[in-house]
Design a protein around this motif. Structure first.
Motif, PDB file in Angstrom:
ATOM      1  N   ILE A 182     -41.105  47.136  -9.343  1.00 24.51           N
ATOM      2  CA  ILE A 182     -41.214  47.320 -10.794  1.00 24.51           C
ATOM      3  C   ILE A 182     -41.598  46.019 -11.493  1.00 24.51           C
ATOM      4  O   ILE A 182     -42.468  46.009 -12.363  1.00 24.51           O
ATOM      5  CB  ILE A 182     -39.882  47.868 -11.362  1.00 24.51           C
ATOM      6  N   THR A 183     -40.947  44.934 -11.110  1.00 21.22           N
ATOM      7  CA  THR A 183     -41.150  43.670 -11.822  1.00 21.22           C
ATOM      8  C   THR A 183     -42.281  42.818 -11.262  1.00 21.22           C
ATOM      9  O   THR A 183     -42.813  41.954 -11.950  1.00 21.22           O
ATOM     10  CB  THR A 183     -39.865  42.815 -11.778  1.00 21.22           C
ATOM     11  N   GLY A 184     -42.595  43.029  -9.980  1.00 16.41           N
ATOM     12  CA  GLY A 184     -43.603  42.191  -9.347  1.00 16.41           C
ATOM     13  C   GLY A 184     -43.029  40.907  -8.771  1.00 16.41           C
ATOM     14  O   GLY A 184     -43.758  40.076  -8.243  1.00 16.41           O
ATOM     15  N   TYR A 185     -41.702  40.726  -8.865  1.00 17.55           N
ATOM     16  CA  TYR A 185     -41.045  39.565  -8.280  1.00 17.55           C
ATOM     17  C   TYR A 185     -40.822  39.839  -6.787  1.00 17.55           C
ATOM     18  O   TYR A 185     -40.630  40.981  -6.386  1.00 17.55           O
ATOM     19  CB  TYR A 185     -39.687  39.280  -8.928  1.00 17.55           C
ATOM     20  N   SER A 186     -40.779  38.790  -5.981  1.00 16.46           N
ATOM     21  CA  SER A 186     -40.488  38.974  -4.562  1.00 16.46           C
ATOM     22  C   SER A 186     -39.018  39.394  -4.407  1.00 16.46           C
ATOM     23  O   SER A 186     -38.185  39.119  -5.281  1.00 16.46           O
ATOM     24  CB  SER A 186     -40.751  37.681  -3.797  1.00 16.46           C
ATOM     25  N   ILE A 187     -38.696  40.028  -3.296  1.00 15.23           N
ATOM     26  CA  ILE A 187     -37.316  40.468  -3.056  1.00 15.23           C
ATOM     27  C   ILE A 187     -36.348  39.287  -3.037  1.00 15.23           C
ATOM     28  O   ILE A 187     -35.290  39.361  -3.671  1.00 15.23           O
ATOM     29  CB  ILE A 187     -37.219  41.322  -1.771  1.00 15.23           C
ATOM     30  N   PRO A 188     -36.688  38.180  -2.359  1.00 16.06           N
ATOM     31  CA  PRO A 188     -35.758  37.029  -2.427  1.00 16.06           C
ATOM     32  C   PRO A 188     -35.559  36.513  -3.860  1.00 16.06           C
ATOM     33  O   PRO A 188     -34.455  36.135  -4.233  1.00 16.06           O
ATOM     34  CB  PRO A 188     -36.437  35.968  -1.556  1.00 16.06           C
ATOM     35  N   ASP A 189     -36.622  36.532  -4.648  1.00 16.27           N
ATOM     36  CA  ASP A 189     -36.526  36.094  -6.043  1.00 16.27           C
ATOM     37  C   ASP A 189     -35.608  37.031  -6.832  1.00 16.27           C
ATOM     38  O   ASP A 189     -34.792  36.583  -7.640  1.00 16.27           O
ATOM     39  CB  ASP A 189     -37.918  36.045  -6.671  1.00 16.27           C
ATOM     40  N   VAL A 190     -35.731  38.329  -6.596  1.00 18.27           N
ATOM     41  CA  VAL A 190     -34.875  39.317  -7.261  1.00 18.27           C
ATOM     42  C   VAL A 190     -33.408  39.059  -6.898  1.00 18.27           C
ATOM     43  O   VAL A 190     -32.533  39.027  -7.767  1.00 18.27           O
ATOM     44  CB  VAL A 190     -35.283  40.761  -6.870  1.00 18.27           C
ATOM     45  N   LYS A 191     -33.154  38.849  -5.614  1.00 20.28           N
ATOM     46  CA  LYS A 191     -31.777  38.610  -5.164  1.00 20.28           C
ATOM     47  C   LYS A 191     -31.203  37.339  -5.793  1.00 20.28           C
ATOM     48  O   LYS A 191     -30.042  37.320  -6.214  1.00 20.28           O
ATOM     49  CB  LYS A 191     -31.729  38.510  -3.643  1.00 20.28           C
ATOM     50  N   VAL A 192     -32.014  36.292  -5.863  1.00 19.60           N
ATOM     51  CA  VAL A 192     -31.563  35.032  -6.452  1.00 19.60           C
ATOM     52  C   VAL A 192     -31.256  35.226  -7.941  1.00 19.60           C
ATOM     53  O   VAL A 192     -30.233  34.755  -8.443  1.00 19.60           O
ATOM     54  CB  VAL A 192     -32.606  33.914  -6.238  1.00 19.60           C
ATOM     55  N   CYS A 193     -32.131  35.925  -8.649  1.00 21.07           N
ATOM     56  CA  CYS A 193     -31.916  36.160 -10.087  1.00 21.07           C
ATOM     57  C   CYS A 193     -30.622  36.929 -10.333  1.00 21.07           C
ATOM     58  O   CYS A 193     -29.850  36.579 -11.228  1.00 21.07           O
ATOM     59  CB  CYS A 193     -33.089  36.936 -10.678  1.00 21.07           C
ATOM     60  N   ILE A 194     -30.398  37.962  -9.547  1.00 19.86           N
ATOM     61  CA  ILE A 194     -29.186  38.773  -9.718  1.00 19.86           C
ATOM     62  C   ILE A 194     -27.950  37.947  -9.367  1.00 19.86           C
ATOM     63  O   ILE A 194     -26.944  37.977 -10.083  1.00 19.86           O
ATOM     64  CB  ILE A 194     -29.269  40.063  -8.878  1.00 19.86           C
ATOM     65  N   PHE A 195     -28.023  37.191  -8.278  1.00 19.89           N
ATOM     66  CA  PHE A 195     -26.913  36.337  -7.881  1.00 19.89           C
ATOM     67  C   PHE A 195     -26.579  35.343  -8.990  1.00 19.89           C
ATOM     68  O   PHE A 195     -25.412  35.171  -9.365  1.00 19.89           O
ATOM     69  CB  PHE A 195     -27.247  35.588  -6.581  1.00 19.89           C
ATOM     70  N   ARG A 196     -27.610  34.687  -9.536  1.00 16.57           N
ATOM     71  CA  ARG A 196     -27.387  33.689 -10.583  1.00 16.57           C
ATOM     72  C   ARG A 196     -26.845  34.331 -11.856  1.00 16.57           C
ATOM     73  O   ARG A 196     -25.992  33.754 -12.537  1.00 16.57           O
ATOM     74  CB  ARG A 196     -28.675  32.931 -10.875  1.00 16.57           C
ATOM     75  N   ALA A 197     -27.339  35.526 -12.188  1.00 13.29           N
ATOM     76  CA  ALA A 197     -26.843  36.220 -13.379  1.00 13.29           C
ATOM     77  C   ALA A 197     -25.359  36.550 -13.212  1.00 13.29           C
ATOM     78  O   ALA A 197     -24.552  36.305 -14.114  1.00 13.29           O
ATOM     79  CB  ALA A 197     -27.656  37.491 -13.618  1.00 13.29           C
ATOM     80  N   ARG A 198     -25.005  37.113 -12.068  1.00 14.96           N
ATOM     81  CA  ARG A 198     -23.606  37.459 -11.819  1.00 14.96           C
ATOM     82  C   ARG A 198     -22.719  36.217 -11.829  1.00 14.96           C
ATOM     83  O   ARG A 198     -21.613  36.236 -12.382  1.00 14.96           O
ATOM     84  CB  ARG A 198     -23.473  38.164 -10.472  1.00 14.96           C
ATOM     85  N   LYS A 199     -23.201  35.156 -11.213  1.00 13.67           N
ATOM     86  CA  LYS A 199     -22.441  33.903 -11.151  1.00 13.67           C
ATOM     87  C   LYS A 199     -22.216  33.346 -12.559  1.00 13.67           C
ATOM     88  O   LYS A 199     -21.110  32.929 -12.903  1.00 13.67           O
ATOM     89  CB  LYS A 199     -23.207  32.895 -10.297  1.00 13.67           C
ATOM     90  N   GLU A 200     -23.265  33.373 -13.379  1.00 11.45           N
ATOM     91  CA  GLU A 200     -23.163  32.874 -14.753  1.00 11.45           C
ATOM     92  C   GLU A 200     -22.201  33.731 -15.577  1.00 11.45           C
ATOM     93  O   GLU A 200     -21.369  33.211 -16.315  1.00 11.45           O
ATOM     94  CB  GLU A 200     -24.557  32.870 -15.393  1.00 11.45           C
ATOM     95  N   ILE A 201     -22.298  35.034 -15.441  1.00 10.36           N
ATOM     96  CA  ILE A 201     -21.412  35.948 -16.171  1.00 10.36           C
ATOM     97  C   ILE A 201     -19.963  35.690 -15.764  1.00 10.36           C
ATOM     98  O   ILE A 201     -19.080  35.557 -16.610  1.00 10.36           O
ATOM     99  CB  ILE A 201     -21.807  37.421 -15.933  1.00 10.36           C
ATOM    100  N   ARG A 202     -19.723  35.615 -14.464  1.00  8.81           N
ATOM    101  CA  ARG A 202     -18.369  35.381 -13.951  1.00  8.81           C
ATOM    102  C   ARG A 202     -17.822  34.048 -14.452  1.00  8.81           C
ATOM    103  O   ARG A 202     -16.686  33.966 -14.931  1.00  8.81           O
ATOM    104  CB  ARG A 202     -18.381  35.405 -12.418  1.00  8.81           C
ATOM    105  N   ALA A 203     -18.635  32.993 -14.350  1.00  4.82           N
ATOM    106  CA  ALA A 203     -18.175  31.658 -14.753  1.00  4.82           C
ATOM    107  C   ALA A 203     -17.855  31.598 -16.241  1.00  4.82           C
ATOM    108  O   ALA A 203     -16.809  31.078 -16.640  1.00  4.82           O
ATOM    109  CB  ALA A 203     -19.236  30.617 -14.397  1.00  4.82           C
ATOM    110  N   LYS A 204     -18.741  32.123 -17.059  1.00  5.15           N
ATOM    111  CA  LYS A 204     -18.506  32.065 -18.512  1.00  5.15           C
ATOM    112  C   LYS A 204     -17.337  32.946 -18.927  1.00  5.15           C
ATOM    113  O   LYS A 204     -16.557  32.568 -19.794  1.00  5.15           O
ATOM    114  CB  LYS A 204     -19.770  32.430 -19.262  1.00  5.15           C
ATOM    115  N   LEU A 205     -17.215  34.121 -18.321  1.00  2.00           N
ATOM    116  CA  LEU A 205     -16.108  35.003 -18.659  1.00  2.00           C
ATOM    117  C   LEU A 205     -14.786  34.372 -18.235  1.00  2.00           C
ATOM    118  O   LEU A 205     -13.813  34.390 -18.994  1.00  2.00           O
ATOM    119  CB  LEU A 205     -16.299  36.367 -17.996  1.00  2.00           C
ATOM    120  N   THR A 206     -14.756  33.788 -17.059  1.00  2.00           N
ATOM    121  CA  THR A 206     -13.544  33.103 -16.586  1.00  2.00           C
ATOM    122  C   THR A 206     -13.189  31.954 -17.514  1.00  2.00           C
ATOM    123  O   THR A 206     -12.020  31.782 -17.880  1.00  2.00           O
ATOM    124  CB  THR A 206     -13.745  32.580 -15.145  1.00  2.00           C
ATOM    125  N   LYS A 207     -14.186  31.188 -17.899  1.00  2.00           N
ATOM    126  CA  LYS A 207     -13.938  30.053 -18.801  1.00  2.00           C
ATOM    127  C   LYS A 207     -13.378  30.539 -20.143  1.00  2.00           C
ATOM    128  O   LYS A 207     -12.415  29.979 -20.658  1.00  2.00           O
ATOM    129  CB  LYS A 207     -15.244  29.284 -19.022  1.00  2.00           C
TER     130      LYS A 207
END
Length: 176
Positions: free
Chosen positions: A138-163
């Motif tokens: 759908i996006t045209g991003y590579s699968i590793p790029d998609v996985k990295v983006c999702i990982f970073r988004a989840r990590k950022e959400i978790r970190a900010k919510l925890t903080k």
């Protein structure tokens, strides 16, 4: 493509397309416009439709492209997520309900501040339930790029919510 094929294969996608457009734009009316533009484009390209391997992915790609165009066009404005959206009452106390609503509000604010690439891949995976392969198509991003983006988004959400939650606990303890 005949009208029956359009009704059977494309029209059932309209709610999913709307949610995806809304996740990018945050505006109900603009998202409806994007879905309408997508439907019109699919109808215009009806000769090519039968050759498309994954019609749903193609429609999602069109929706994404139209939404990004709208986002860039300066007609974008932010709407807050409606409280209680997509949730049923589950016997929580009023305090628990307010706490849940506050947490959802915080998560929505954090998601809204993510970079667009992270925000859209996160939405497609964790809200819409698409596979990494489908998101890549759908996006045209590579699968590793998609996985990295999702990982970073989840990590950022978790970190900010925890903080934020830790800060609230510290404030309530110091007030006592």
């Amino acid at each position: 493509m005949m009208l029956e094929t359009f009704k059977k294969e494309v029209l059932p996608l309209k709610n999913k397309l709307f949610r995806f457009a809304y996740s990018i734009l945050g505006d109900h009316d603009l998202s409806m416009d994007v879905v309408q533009e997508t439907m019109m484009k699919v109808w215009e390209k009806q000769q090519d439709f039968m050759e498309i391997r994954n019609p749903e992915a193609w429609c999602m790609t069109l929706t994404r492209n139209f939404a990004v165009d709208k986002l860039r066009s300066k007609y974008y404005k932010t709407l807050e997520l409606e409280e209680g959206h997509d949730r049923e009452s589950d016997g929580q106390s009023p305090y628990q309900k307010i706490e849940s609503e506050n947490t959802i509000e915080l998560i929505q604010k954090i998601v809204d501040r993510l970079p667009q690439k992270q925000r859209e891949t996160f939405h497609m995976r964790d809200v819409e339930g698409y596979s990494y392969q489908e998101i890549s198509e759908i996006t045209g991003y590579s699968i590793p790029d998609v996985k990295v983006c999702i990982f970073r988004a989840r990590k950022e959400i978790r970190a900010k919510l925890t903080k934020l939650k830790t800060h609230e606990l510290e404030k309530s303890r110091s007030a006592s």
